[in-house]
Design an enzyme around this catalytic site. Structure first.
Site, PDB file in Angstrom:
ATOM      1  N   ASN A  53       0.822  -1.211   0.000  1.00 33.88           N
ATOM      2  CA  ASN A  53       0.000   0.000   0.000  1.00 33.88           C
ATOM      3  C   ASN A  53       0.858   1.264   0.000  1.00 33.88           C
ATOM      4  O   ASN A  53       1.976   1.267   0.488  1.00 33.88           O
ATOM      5  CB  ASN A  53      -0.906  -0.020   1.244  1.00 33.88           C
ATOM      6  CG  ASN A  53      -0.106   0.253   2.502  1.00 33.88           C
ATOM      7  OD1 ASN A  53       0.160   1.404   2.846  1.00 33.88           O
ATOM      8  ND2 ASN A  53       0.314  -0.801   3.179  1.00 33.88           N
ATOM      9  N   LYS A 180      -0.191  -0.132  16.472  1.00 30.20           N
ATOM     10  CA  LYS A 180       0.286   1.164  15.962  1.00 30.20           C
ATOM     11  C   LYS A 180      -0.890   2.041  15.565  1.00 30.20           C
ATOM     12  O   LYS A 180      -1.882   1.546  15.024  1.00 30.20           O
ATOM     13  CB  LYS A 180       1.199   0.939  14.758  1.00 30.20           C
ATOM     14  CG  LYS A 180       1.857   2.217  14.241  1.00 30.20           C
ATOM     15  CD  LYS A 180       3.030   1.893  13.337  1.00 30.20           C
ATOM     16  CE  LYS A 180       2.644   1.817  11.879  1.00 30.20           C
ATOM     17  NZ  LYS A 180       3.796   1.529  11.016  1.00 30.20           N
ATOM     18  N   LYS A 182      -1.966   6.199  13.984  1.00 30.36           N
ATOM     19  CA  LYS A 182      -1.505   7.378  13.260  1.00 30.36           C
ATOM     20  C   LYS A 182      -1.552   8.613  14.151  1.00 30.36           C
ATOM     21  O   LYS A 182      -2.457   8.779  14.965  1.00 30.36           O
ATOM     22  CB  LYS A 182      -2.390   7.598  12.030  1.00 30.36           C
ATOM     23  CG  LYS A 182      -2.320   6.461  11.034  1.00 30.36           C
ATOM     24  CD  LYS A 182      -0.904   6.232  10.559  1.00 30.36           C
ATOM     25  CE  LYS A 182      -0.810   5.064   9.598  1.00 30.36           C
ATOM     26  NZ  LYS A 182       0.584   4.830   9.179  1.00 30.36           N
ATOM     27  N   ASP A 210       2.823   6.800  14.406  1.00 29.46           N
ATOM     28  CA  ASP A 210       3.363   7.021  13.059  1.00 29.46           C
ATOM     29  C   ASP A 210       2.851   8.350  12.510  1.00 29.46           C
ATOM     30  O   ASP A 210       1.647   8.518  12.302  1.00 29.46           O
ATOM     31  CB  ASP A 210       2.908   5.860  12.159  1.00 29.46           C
ATOM     32  CG  ASP A 210       3.475   5.932  10.752  1.00 29.46           C
ATOM     33  OD1 ASP A 210       4.233   6.880  10.453  1.00 29.46           O
ATOM     34  OD2 ASP A 210       3.158   5.027   9.948  1.00 29.46           O
ATOM     35  N   GLU A 236       7.435   7.082  14.785  1.00 26.62           N
ATOM     36  CA  GLU A 236       7.781   6.734  13.392  1.00 26.62           C
ATOM     37  C   GLU A 236       7.646   7.888  12.416  1.00 26.62           C
ATOM     38  O   GLU A 236       6.689   8.657  12.480  1.00 26.62           O
ATOM     39  CB  GLU A 236       6.853   5.577  12.947  1.00 26.62           C
ATOM     40  CG  GLU A 236       6.965   5.194  11.483  1.00 26.62           C
ATOM     41  CD  GLU A 236       6.097   3.995  11.122  1.00 26.62           C
ATOM     42  OE1 GLU A 236       5.775   3.188  12.014  1.00 26.62           O
ATOM     43  OE2 GLU A 236       5.720   3.880   9.946  1.00 26.62           O
ATOM     44  N   GLU A 262      10.356   3.567   5.448  1.00 28.19           N
ATOM     45  CA  GLU A 262       9.421   2.955   4.492  1.00 28.19           C
ATOM     46  C   GLU A 262       9.379   3.706   3.170  1.00 28.19           C
ATOM     47  O   GLU A 262       8.945   3.147   2.173  1.00 28.19           O
ATOM     48  CB  GLU A 262       8.018   2.861   5.102  1.00 28.19           C
ATOM     49  CG  GLU A 262       7.327   4.210   5.235  1.00 28.19           C
ATOM     50  CD  GLU A 262       5.915   4.112   5.790  1.00 28.19           C
ATOM     51  OE1 GLU A 262       5.764   3.721   6.958  1.00 28.19           O
ATOM     52  OE2 GLU A 262       4.975   4.425   5.063  1.00 28.19           O
ATOM     53  N   ASP A 289      11.006  -1.405   2.847  1.00 30.72           N
ATOM     54  CA  ASP A 289      10.021  -2.388   2.365  1.00 30.72           C
ATOM     55  C   ASP A 289      10.444  -2.818   0.970  1.00 30.72           C
ATOM     56  O   ASP A 289      10.373  -2.043   0.017  1.00 30.72           O
ATOM     57  CB  ASP A 289       8.643  -1.715   2.360  1.00 30.72           C
ATOM     58  CG  ASP A 289       7.550  -2.575   1.752  1.00 30.72           C
ATOM     59  OD1 ASP A 289       7.835  -3.688   1.264  1.00 30.72           O
ATOM     60  OD2 ASP A 289       6.390  -2.118   1.769  1.00 30.72           O
ATOM     61  N   HIS A 319       7.980  -2.219   6.608  1.00 29.86           N
ATOM     62  CA  HIS A 319       6.639  -1.718   6.276  1.00 29.86           C
ATOM     63  C   HIS A 319       5.963  -2.690   5.309  1.00 29.86           C
ATOM     64  O   HIS A 319       6.634  -3.373   4.541  1.00 29.86           O
ATOM     65  CB  HIS A 319       6.803  -0.349   5.603  1.00 29.86           C
ATOM     66  CG  HIS A 319       5.603   0.160   4.877  1.00 29.86           C
ATOM     67  ND1 HIS A 319       5.332  -0.152   3.572  1.00 29.86           N
ATOM     68  CD2 HIS A 319       4.598   0.982   5.277  1.00 29.86           C
ATOM     69  CE1 HIS A 319       4.217   0.464   3.187  1.00 29.86           C
ATOM     70  NE2 HIS A 319       3.756   1.158   4.209  1.00 29.86           N
ATOM     71  N   GLU A 338       5.470  -5.871   9.826  1.00 29.87           N
ATOM     72  CA  GLU A 338       4.208  -5.173  10.039  1.00 29.87           C
ATOM     73  C   GLU A 338       3.046  -6.088   9.646  1.00 29.87           C
ATOM     74  O   GLU A 338       3.206  -7.017   8.849  1.00 29.87           O
ATOM     75  CB  GLU A 338       4.181  -3.899   9.192  1.00 29.87           C
ATOM     76  CG  GLU A 338       2.934  -3.058   9.374  1.00 29.87           C
ATOM     77  CD  GLU A 338       3.079  -1.653   8.785  1.00 29.87           C
ATOM     78  OE1 GLU A 338       3.950  -1.422   7.920  1.00 29.87           O
ATOM     79  OE2 GLU A 338       2.301  -0.774   9.214  1.00 29.87           O
TER      80      GLU A 338
HETATM   81  O1  LIG Z   1      -0.401   4.832   6.283  1.00 31.37           O
HETATM   82  C1  LIG Z   1       0.525   4.385   5.590  1.00 31.37           C
HETATM   83  O2  LIG Z   1       0.951   4.974   4.578  1.00 31.37           O
HETATM   84  C2  LIG Z   1       1.182   3.116   5.986  1.00 31.37           C
HETATM   85  C3  LIG Z   1       2.281   3.343   6.944  1.00 31.37           C
HETATM   86  O3  LIG Z   1       2.824   4.411   7.105  1.00 31.37           O
HETATM   87  C4  LIG Z   1       2.729   2.240   7.780  1.00 31.37           C
HETATM   88  O4  LIG Z   1       2.161   1.165   7.673  1.00 31.37           O
HETATM   89  O5  LIG Z   1       3.664   2.440   8.549  1.00 31.37           O
HETATM   90 MG   LIG Z   2       4.535   4.259   8.450  1.00 31.48          MG
END
Ligand SMILES: O=C([O-])CC(=O)C(=O)O
Ligand SMILES: [Mg+2]
Length: 386
Positions: A53, A180, A182, A210, A236, A262, A289, A319, A338
């Site tokens: 992704n 985890k 955001k 993150d 992160e 990542e 990744d 990642h 992950e």
């Molecule tokens: O939300 C994303 O782009 C995915 C991401 O950063 C992660 O899995 O660490």
């Molecule tokens: Mg990330």
């Protein structure tokens, strides 16, 4: 023995989620099939691959440049010295013919996707799980038990703290010990989210956060001063992934573990991070990744870079949440992988029947990467090529 065809399709993995930088309402990926003329167990060997992704499908690059270069190469030039299997590095070199150095996106995603399919085919031709083949090639002992953590906690329209807590509770219930979420939309919004999650976890699991590269140095420091009072698993991707000076400056304000990588797509970028990013090999984590960064051929070079810089592969937790990195972790001694328990299906996750226990899974012995063991995924793959 030869590759007879390479197919690509661009598939949606859209969902109504957002991190601090992008939403996923139009997210896609490339699914690739590398079709060989080899037969194993009565079935034609086809290697499958897809990109993780975040960077969208790469059908144009795959169809216009990288697949044709493989198909135009003399078939024997893509075999190993024994002539009994494909040689991933020779195939990689064929793909990268007439590509200038530097500037490592998005072709690194296109190449990484094909490379995944090539390694899947190579391990299937060898009749082994990829992680065992890798361990053998590197003179190591494979360890099928791999640490995994649950990534989620996105910004989601209309989702309040109760839903966020419920999501995290469900990860605990599924056996994860690290989750985890955001951050990056502002401390006023994020601090109550973090506290709600920590309350829900109640010390039974650790929390990583993150920021997806959203923050400036000043903002990142303000967050660091808030976050360092919590016992976080990691902080992160605080700022722009290529701003190594920012990453280095943060260490002064954040003594706990940090993670990034990542969005670095080559061993040269990884080397710059280790040279200039102030990352600390005793506590920080590297998230390169392979599916986004030229594949496993390149990832092995990245691991060499780590070694030279005094880092252990056990500091890598990639990642992406795909089975390719699970194989690399089990075969080459990474620190884990992950996982997105509820997102990006059918591409992410584990073979059917694999359960998370105390934050770990055990890799089943399936030939290749193991996609054939995940029924919803292999159905989609076989729709592309059988
Ligand atoms: O939300 C994303 O782009 C995915 C991401 O950063 C992660 O899995 O660490
Ligand atoms: Mg990330």
């Amino acid at each position: 023995m030869r590759i007879v065809e390479i197919r690509e399709t661009t598939a949606p993995i859209a969902s109504a989620i957002a991190n601090a930088y992008i939403d996923f309402s139009k997210m896609t990926l490339s699914l690739v099939a590398v079709v060989t003329d080899v037969v194993r167990d009565g079935r034609r060997v086809i290697g499958y691959g897809f990109n993780s992704n975040g960077r969208y499908g790469q059908g144009g690059l795959i169809r216009e440049r990288f697949a044709p270069r493989i198909l135009e190469a003399a078939p024997d030039s893509l075999l190993d010295d024994s002539g009994t299997n494909l040689d991933p590095d020779r195939i990689w070199a064929a793909m990268m013919k007439n590509e200038k150095p530097g500037g490592h996106g998005e072709r690194s995603v296109a190449v990484g996707t094909i490379d995944m399919a090539v390694w899947d085919a190579v391990a299937k031709i060898a009749g082994e799980p990829l992680f065992r083949l890798l361990a053998k090639r590197h003179g190591r002992e494979a360890n099928p038990k791999v640490f995994v953590y649950a990534a989620g906690g996105y910004y989601y329209p209309g989702k309040g703290l109760d839903a966020l807590r419920g999501e995290m509770r469900s990860y605990l219930d599924r056996g994860y010990t690290v989750v985890k979420m955001k951050i990056g939309n502002g401390i006023a919004e994020d601090q109550p989210r973090i506290e709600a999650v920590l309350t829900e976890l109640d010390g039974k699991a650790q929390l990583a956060v993150d920021a997806n590269g959203r923050l400036t140095l000043e903002q990142g420091i303000a967050y660091a001063k808030m976050l360092r009072d919590y016992p976080l698993f990691w902080y992160e991707e605080v700022g722009d992934p290529l701003d190594y000076a920012l990453q280095a400056a943060l260490a002064e304000f954040y003594p706990g573990p940090m993670a990034t990588g990542e969005n670095l797509f080559s061993h040269q970028d990884a080397r710059n991070l280790l040279r200039y990013g102030g990352m600390r090999p005793d506590r920080d984590w590297l998230q390169f990744d392979c599916a986004l960064s030229y594949g496993l051929c390149e990832y092995q070079r990245t691991l060499e870079v780590l070694k030279t810089a005094g880092w252990s592969p056990s500091r890598c937790i990639p990642h992406g949440g795909h089975q390719m990195s699970l194989n690399i972790a089990a075969g080459l001694g990474l620190g884990g992988n992950e996982s997105y328990p509820d997102l990006f299906q059918p591409f992410g996750g584990f073979p059917d029947g694999v359960r998370v226990e105390h934050g770990h899974i055990v890799m089943p012995d399936l030939p290749g990467i193991g996609f054939e063991g995940k029924s919803d995924l292999i159905t989609v793959m076989r729709d592309l090529a059988t």
